[in-house]
Design a protein around this motif. Sequence first.
Motif, mmCIF file in Angstrom:
data_model
loop_
_atom_site.group_PDB
_atom_site.id
_atom_site.type_symbol
_atom_site.label_atom_id
_atom_site.label_comp_id
_atom_site.label_asym_id
_atom_site.label_seq_id
_atom_site.Cartn_x
_atom_site.Cartn_y
_atom_site.Cartn_z
ATOM 1 N N ASP A 1 0.855 -1.179 0.000
ATOM 2 C CA ASP A 1 0.000 0.000 0.000
ATOM 3 C C ASP A 1 0.896 1.236 0.000
ATOM 4 O OD1 ASP A 1 0.869 0.452 2.617
ATOM 5 O OD2 ASP A 1 -0.923 -0.445 3.507
ATOM 6 N N GLU A 2 0.270 2.413 0.117
ATOM 7 C CA GLU A 2 1.019 3.667 0.000
ATOM 8 C C GLU A 2 2.022 3.868 1.129
ATOM 9 O OE1 GLU A 2 -2.287 4.344 2.734
ATOM 10 O OE2 GLU A 2 -2.151 3.399 0.743
ATOM 11 N N GLY A 3 1.872 3.122 2.208
ATOM 12 C CA GLY A 3 2.802 3.242 3.327
ATOM 13 C C GLY A 3 3.955 2.257 3.271
ATOM 14 N N SER A 4 3.925 1.370 2.296
ATOM 15 C CA SER A 4 4.960 0.335 2.196
ATOM 16 C C SER A 4 6.233 0.894 1.556
ATOM 17 C CB SER A 4 4.461 -0.833 1.341
ATOM 18 O OG SER A 4 3.245 -1.357 1.821
ATOM 19 N N ARG A 5 7.350 0.331 1.962
ATOM 20 C CA ARG A 5 8.609 0.587 1.273
ATOM 21 C C ARG A 5 8.884 -0.636 0.409
ATOM 22 N NH1 ARG A 5 12.595 4.508 -0.115
ATOM 23 N NH2 ARG A 5 14.211 3.245 -1.124
ATOM 24 N N PRO A 6 8.601 -0.554 -0.899
ATOM 25 C CA PRO A 6 8.703 -1.762 -1.731
ATOM 26 C C PRO A 6 10.151 -2.189 -1.947
ATOM 27 C CG PRO A 6 8.228 0.156 -3.084
ATOM 28 C CD PRO A 6 8.145 0.618 -1.661
ATOM 29 N N ASP A 7 10.320 -3.465 -2.200
ATOM 30 C CA ASP A 7 11.627 -4.010 -2.573
ATOM 31 C C ASP A 7 11.827 -3.698 -4.058
ATOM 32 O OD1 ASP A 7 13.870 -5.434 -3.220
ATOM 33 O OD2 ASP A 7 13.106 -7.380 -2.545
ATOM 34 N N LEU A 8 12.512 -2.603 -4.338
ATOM 35 C CA LEU A 8 12.610 -2.139 -5.723
ATOM 36 C C LEU A 8 13.429 -3.085 -6.591
ATOM 37 C CD1 LEU A 8 12.992 1.704 -5.182
ATOM 38 C CD2 LEU A 8 10.925 0.369 -5.629
ATOM 39 N N SER A 9 14.328 -3.859 -5.988
ATOM 40 C CA SER A 9 15.097 -4.823 -6.785
ATOM 41 C C SER A 9 14.183 -5.872 -7.404
ATOM 42 C CB SER A 9 16.171 -5.494 -5.922
ATOM 43 O OG SER A 9 15.577 -6.248 -4.870
ATOM 44 N N LEU A 10 13.134 -6.259 -6.645
ATOM 45 C CA LEU A 10 12.160 -7.214 -7.176
ATOM 46 C C LEU A 10 11.470 -6.646 -8.411
ATOM 47 C CD1 LEU A 10 10.264 -9.688 -7.062
ATOM 48 C CD2 LEU A 10 8.852 -8.394 -5.452
ATOM 49 N N TRP A 11 11.115 -5.362 -8.349
ATOM 50 C CA TRP A 11 10.401 -4.754 -9.480
ATOM 51 C C TRP A 11 11.333 -4.489 -10.654
ATOM 52 C CZ3 TRP A 11 5.433 -5.335 -9.339
ATOM 53 C CH2 TRP A 11 4.829 -5.512 -8.099
ATOM 54 N N ARG A 12 12.608 -4.278 -10.377
ATOM 55 C CA ARG A 12 13.573 -4.173 -11.477
ATOM 56 C C ARG A 12 13.697 -5.516 -12.183
ATOM 57 N NH1 ARG A 12 16.283 -0.325 -8.051
ATOM 58 N NH2 ARG A 12 17.419 -1.979 -6.936
ATOM 59 N N GLN A 13 13.660 -6.613 -11.409
ATOM 60 C CA GLN A 13 13.700 -7.940 -12.021
ATOM 61 C C GLN A 13 12.483 -8.181 -12.909
ATOM 62 O OE1 GLN A 13 14.130 -10.823 -8.864
ATOM 63 N NE2 GLN A 13 16.009 -9.861 -8.073
ATOM 64 N N ARG A 14 11.374 -7.579 -12.528
ATOM 65 C CA ARG A 14 10.155 -7.713 -13.338
ATOM 66 C C ARG A 14 10.128 -6.724 -14.506
ATOM 67 N NH1 ARG A 14 4.817 -9.259 -9.728
ATOM 68 N NH2 ARG A 14 5.802 -10.819 -8.377
ATOM 69 N N THR A 15 11.213 -5.984 -14.667
ATOM 70 C CA THR A 15 11.428 -5.021 -15.765
ATOM 71 C C THR A 15 10.587 -3.772 -15.650
ATOM 72 O OG1 THR A 15 9.792 -5.886 -17.363
ATOM 73 C CG2 THR A 15 11.975 -6.961 -17.313
ATOM 74 N N ALA A 16 10.064 -3.474 -14.461
ATOM 75 C CA ALA A 16 9.286 -2.248 -14.291
ATOM 76 C C ALA A 16 10.215 -1.063 -14.069
ATOM 77 C CB ALA A 16 8.334 -2.385 -13.110
#
Length: 438
Positions: free
Chosen positions: A92-107
């Motif tokens: 949600d908007e309060g989360s600190r996402p694991d950006l490495s995971l999303w880079r792996q997904r090519t986002a």
Amino acid sequence: MKKPLQDLSPTPSSSFFARRGLIAALAATPVLPALAQFRVEVSGVGVTQLPIAIAPFRGEESSPQKISAIVLADLERSGQFRGVDASGQSLDEGSRPDLSLWRQRTADSLAVGSVTRLADGRFDVRFRLWDVVRGQDLGGQSYTVPQGDLRLASHRIADYIYEKLTGEKGIFSTRIAYVTKGGSRYTLWVADADGENAQAALASPEPIISPSWSSNGSQLAYVSFESRKPVVYVHNVASGQRRLVANFRGSNSAPAWAPDGGTLAVTLSRDGGSQLYTISSSGGEPRRLTQSNSIDTEPVYSADGSTIYFVSDRGGAPQIYKMGASGGNPTRVTFSGTYNISPSVSGDGRWLAYISRVGGGFKLHVMELATGNVQAITDTTADENPSFAPNSKLIVYATKLQGREALMTTTLDGKIKARLAGQAGDIREPDWGPFQKQ
């Protein structure tokens, strides 16, 4: 499709004649009932599309609207974005996402958020946007809205994301107007830019044509045949009240708003043939702009109000011309093709969209006004009534696709198209409204 009464060309598309008021044949055409709710289908691939992940919003499984799906559909329809798989994540908007995971997904970017039903029945919608590549928090917003405005909140989220990532204003919270014919009933609709949330502004057993938005989005001008002849009205969208603007002898048609919001260009035949006039949006005595023995019709203003583009057969067949907003000697604009109608000028002044007859069919074309370069951008052959989005990046138009009437949007290069049409019915006359005040 609309049939001209004056047979200059045996065509399925006759905006040139319909906007003169010569569409009596329209009323006799049987069609299936029209659907007010549309389904968006995006097709095509652009040259450069930004990969974005829109994670499911926390709580949206119990929300009447799936916020993340609406936002993604908006962004994909723009032609600027490509959706990346965001399944299996709880953020949600309060989360600190694991950006490495999303880079792996090519986002390249990620939007997360939540939707919560409040005790008073309203909904609290929040979101945050992340730059996955740079690891930056790009900010977010929150909205507290009634259930009926959940789609609007979704569109505003898409607008925020679009502007943050492209630097240009988004158009997803704008509105479109269009007309349907179901059985013997004509309805003027106002809908979200994706075609959903349609509200009937007017219903009539007689034809309604040529809806045109005022520059502030508060009013619609249109032509109604309820008096058994074409008459121009102006309709207040919020209140539903309307006023008669032009009901002179003969045909009154093709209203187009000047940017000042107080003037309309119209086509009148009160003095003989169809000619262009201006008239106050409150009515009154019109001022004649053209003095020809030809048919002059379908006026549209440039965004700065200095120029009127219009259709005339003064050269023997319908072509698009331009002149000063106060009249003067017209200059021909279109030269490729022998039959060009339905001009629409982009808000940035760079582009002219219009319909051209090609091999017996009618196709949407886009001209770059500075160079005169023209490109046909559709594969269909019954296109009608193009209208630019207020950011000049998309065009809405009517056509026939797979045997059914449809509303479509397209990017200016024709590479990304979205079908907005329902499953049945005669759907036409789209006009894209201006930016909405937040």
